[in-house]
Write a protein that holds these residues in place. Structure first.
Motif, PDB file in Angstrom:
ATOM      1  N   SER A 125       0.817  -1.220   0.000  1.00  0.00           N
ATOM      2  CA  SER A 125       0.000   0.000   0.000  1.00  0.00           C
ATOM      3  C   SER A 125       0.846   1.264   0.000  1.00  0.00           C
ATOM      4  CB  SER A 125      -0.927   0.022   1.213  1.00  0.00           C
ATOM      5  OG  SER A 125      -0.180   0.138   2.418  1.00  0.00           O
ATOM      6  N   LEU A 145      -6.596  -4.475   1.116  1.00  0.00           N
ATOM      7  CA  LEU A 145      -5.483  -3.858   0.399  1.00  0.00           C
ATOM      8  C   LEU A 145      -5.975  -2.817  -0.601  1.00  0.00           C
ATOM      9  CD1 LEU A 145      -2.489  -4.262   0.731  1.00  0.00           C
ATOM     10  CD2 LEU A 145      -2.543  -5.822  -1.189  1.00  0.00           C
ATOM     11  N   ILE A 182      -4.955   1.132  -0.554  1.00  0.00           N
ATOM     12  CA  ILE A 182      -4.365   1.816  -1.711  1.00  0.00           C
ATOM     13  C   ILE A 182      -5.196   3.037  -2.075  1.00  0.00           C
ATOM     14  CG2 ILE A 182      -3.891   1.559  -4.181  1.00  0.00           C
ATOM     15  CD1 ILE A 182      -3.009  -1.376  -3.459  1.00  0.00           C
ATOM     16  N   THR A 236      -4.441   5.718   0.332  1.00  0.00           N
ATOM     17  CA  THR A 236      -3.125   6.282   0.011  1.00  0.00           C
ATOM     18  C   THR A 236      -3.246   7.313  -1.104  1.00  0.00           C
ATOM     19  OG1 THR A 236      -2.056   4.223   0.680  1.00  0.00           O
ATOM     20  CG2 THR A 236      -0.776   5.697  -0.717  1.00  0.00           C
TER      21      THR A 236
END
Length: 127
Positions: A12, A46, A50, A53
């Motif tokens: 990530s 996940l 991401i 992020t």
């Protein structure tokens, strides 16, 4: 497939501390635990990490990210508000990009200017 906290952090782009912080403030649901009590992250986890992020990279404040995460938990009924939030944030990102483009043009101008000065200086020495 599942991932350890270290693998989730690596994939990530977040640190392990940031993953734990995001969990603590409610951005990330507490992940499943293995038989040893260690966190395990799914592909879906996940994907969410991401996405978070990307939001953070674009400058979205944690406060807005938390609101978005809370709306996400409430399901499809909040899709309109989440879409609105992303539209508003996209406008902000576009403004930042335009501002950075202007700054980039100034930098390019100054670099060209100094290259011309250096070129003239070198020609003056060799003449």
């Amino acid at each position: 497939m599942t991932y350890s906290i270290a693998q989730a952090a690596e994939r990530s782009g977040l640190s392990i501390d940031t993953l734990r912080y995001y969990e603590r403030i409610g951005l990330v649901d507490p992940p499943a635990r293995d038989s040893g009590g260690r966190r395990t992250y799914s592909e879906e986890d996940l994907g969410w990490l991401i996405f978070l992020t990307r939001l953070r990279t674009t400058g979205m404040p944690i406060r807005m990210m938390r609101e978005y995460a809370q709306l996400r938990h409430r399901g499809d009924a909040t899709a309109g508000r989440r879409k609105q939030m992303l539209h508003e944030h996209r406008a902000s990102v576009r403004e930042r990009i335009a501002e950075l483009q202007t700054c980039l043009h100034v930098l390019e101008y100054k670099i060209t200017h100094y290259e011309q000065i250096e070129s003239t200086f070198v020609e003056g020495i060799t003449a």
